[in-house]
Design a protein around this motif. Structure first.
Motif, PDB file in Angstrom:
ATOM      1  N   SER A  45      30.860  44.668  31.270  1.00 22.72           N
ATOM      2  CA  SER A  45      31.733  45.790  31.231  1.00 22.72           C
ATOM      3  C   SER A  45      32.868  46.482  30.289  1.00 22.72           C
ATOM      4  O   SER A  45      33.362  45.514  29.707  1.00 22.72           O
ATOM      5  CB  SER A  45      31.847  46.196  32.598  1.00 22.72           C
ATOM      6  N   ASP A  46      32.666  47.597  29.821  1.00 24.04           N
ATOM      7  CA  ASP A  46      33.782  47.929  28.347  1.00 24.04           C
ATOM      8  C   ASP A  46      35.196  48.051  29.335  1.00 24.04           C
ATOM      9  O   ASP A  46      35.873  47.719  28.922  1.00 24.04           O
ATOM     10  CB  ASP A  46      33.857  49.495  28.226  1.00 24.04           C
ATOM     11  N   SER A  47      34.816  47.995  30.855  1.00 23.75           N
ATOM     12  CA  SER A  47      36.396  48.130  31.750  1.00 23.75           C
ATOM     13  C   SER A  47      36.526  48.010  33.048  1.00 23.75           C
ATOM     14  O   SER A  47      35.391  48.659  33.024  1.00 23.75           O
ATOM     15  CB  SER A  47      36.974  49.514  31.399  1.00 23.75           C
ATOM     16  N   ILE A  48      36.625  47.355  33.422  1.00 19.72           N
ATOM     17  CA  ILE A  48      36.326  46.595  35.006  1.00 19.72           C
ATOM     18  C   ILE A  48      37.867  47.499  35.731  1.00 19.72           C
ATOM     19  O   ILE A  48      39.079  46.626  35.629  1.00 19.72           O
ATOM     20  CB  ILE A  48      36.383  44.618  35.072  1.00 19.72           C
ATOM     21  N   ILE A  49      37.312  47.447  36.638  1.00 25.84           N
ATOM     22  CA  ILE A  49      38.783  48.114  38.182  1.00 25.84           C
ATOM     23  C   ILE A  49      38.682  46.851  39.264  1.00 25.84           C
ATOM     24  O   ILE A  49      37.727  47.401  40.047  1.00 25.84           O
ATOM     25  CB  ILE A  49      38.579  49.503  38.087  1.00 25.84           C
ATOM     26  N   VAL A  50      39.392  46.124  39.080  1.00 26.36           N
ATOM     27  CA  VAL A  50      39.492  45.741  41.060  1.00 26.36           C
ATOM     28  C   VAL A  50      40.341  46.450  41.858  1.00 26.36           C
ATOM     29  O   VAL A  50      41.575  46.474  41.229  1.00 26.36           O
ATOM     30  CB  VAL A  50      40.127  44.193  39.802  1.00 26.36           C
ATOM     31  N   MET A  51      39.582  46.249  42.950  1.00 24.05           N
ATOM     32  CA  MET A  51      40.292  46.685  44.076  1.00 24.05           C
ATOM     33  C   MET A  51      40.782  46.070  45.176  1.00 24.05           C
ATOM     34  O   MET A  51      40.195  44.655  45.091  1.00 24.05           O
ATOM     35  CB  MET A  51      38.960  47.935  45.162  1.00 24.05           C
ATOM     36  N   GLY A  60      40.719  45.781  33.320  1.00 25.50           N
ATOM     37  CA  GLY A  60      40.879  45.813  32.450  1.00 25.50           C
ATOM     38  C   GLY A  60      39.097  45.051  31.509  1.00 25.50           C
ATOM     39  O   GLY A  60      38.392  45.226  32.777  1.00 25.50           O
ATOM     40  N   THR A  61      38.806  44.899  30.661  1.00 22.09           N
ATOM     41  CA  THR A  61      37.959  43.667  30.292  1.00 22.09           C
ATOM     42  C   THR A  61      37.774  42.366  31.359  1.00 22.09           C
ATOM     43  O   THR A  61      39.068  41.874  32.024  1.00 22.09           O
ATOM     44  CB  THR A  61      37.506  43.435  28.871  1.00 22.09           C
ATOM     45  N   HIS A  62      36.384  41.807  31.147  1.00 24.24           N
ATOM     46  CA  HIS A  62      36.933  39.998  31.955  1.00 24.24           C
ATOM     47  C   HIS A  62      37.858  39.609  31.192  1.00 24.24           C
ATOM     48  O   HIS A  62      37.619  39.430  32.105  1.00 24.24           O
ATOM     49  CB  HIS A  62      35.108  40.027  31.635  1.00 24.24           C
ATOM     50  N   THR A  63      37.961  39.702  30.207  1.00 24.52           N
ATOM     51  CA  THR A  63      39.051  38.085  29.479  1.00 24.52           C
ATOM     52  C   THR A  63      40.407  38.720  30.579  1.00 24.52           C
ATOM     53  O   THR A  63      41.157  38.308  30.023  1.00 24.52           O
ATOM     54  CB  THR A  63      38.793  38.409  27.510  1.00 24.52           C
ATOM     55  N   GLU A  64      40.588  39.950  29.772  1.00 26.98           N
ATOM     56  CA  GLU A  64      41.562  40.718  30.262  1.00 26.98           C
ATOM     57  C   GLU A  64      42.189  40.277  31.680  1.00 26.98           C
ATOM     58  O   GLU A  64      43.358  39.807  31.990  1.00 26.98           O
ATOM     59  CB  GLU A  64      41.885  41.980  29.548  1.00 26.98           C
ATOM     60  N   VAL A  71      44.261  38.273  41.368  1.00 30.52           N
ATOM     61  CA  VAL A  71      42.924  38.203  42.109  1.00 30.52           C
ATOM     62  C   VAL A  71      41.483  38.178  42.204  1.00 30.52           C
ATOM     63  O   VAL A  71      40.582  37.490  41.781  1.00 30.52           O
ATOM     64  CB  VAL A  71      42.620  39.758  42.952  1.00 30.52           C
ATOM     65  N   TYR A  72      40.896  38.472  40.575  1.00 29.99           N
ATOM     66  CA  TYR A  72      40.600  38.734  39.760  1.00 29.99           C
ATOM     67  C   TYR A  72      39.561  36.942  38.893  1.00 29.99           C
ATOM     68  O   TYR A  72      38.625  36.761  39.864  1.00 29.99           O
ATOM     69  CB  TYR A  72      40.714  39.490  37.953  1.00 29.99           C
ATOM     70  N   LYS A  73      40.871  36.345  39.066  1.00 34.46           N
ATOM     71  CA  LYS A  73      40.899  35.516  38.821  1.00 34.46           C
ATOM     72  C   LYS A  73      39.824  34.084  40.133  1.00 34.46           C
ATOM     73  O   LYS A  73      39.103  33.810  40.128  1.00 34.46           O
ATOM     74  CB  LYS A  73      41.695  34.804  38.372  1.00 34.46           C
TER      75      LYS A  73
END
Length: 81
Positions: A45-51, A60-64, A71-73
């Motif tokens: 995805s161009d942008s991912i929002i983590v809740m 951010g992006t997956h890499t960012e 949390v995302y990691k």
């Protein structure tokens, strides 16, 4: 368009990407909001929002997000271990 579970037949502007997971959509000139616990589905995805706990934790992006969001990691490694 909001997809709680991505489906390839969402509309004529979107088509199933046969190179990856069958539920991943390629949509040009469309905004698609996908709600999914499977992070590999939203990885491109161009942008991912983590809740977290009902609030936006990071975006951010997956890499960012792998670089900047614990949390995302944690979720990424949990789902891919």
């Amino acid at each position: 368009m909001v997809l709680a579970v991505p489906v390839p037949a969402a509309d004529n502007a979107c088509k199933a990407d046969k190179r990856s997971a069958p539920n991943v959509l390629l949509c040009k000139n469309k905004t698609v909001i996908t709600i999914d616990h499977n992070l590999s589905t939203v990885k491109e995805s161009d942008s991912i929002i983590v809740m977290e706990k009902g609030r936006v934790h990071a975006q951010g992006t997956h890499t960012e997000l792998l670089e900047n969001s614990e949390v995302y990691k944690r979720l990424w490694h949990k789902g891919n271990s």
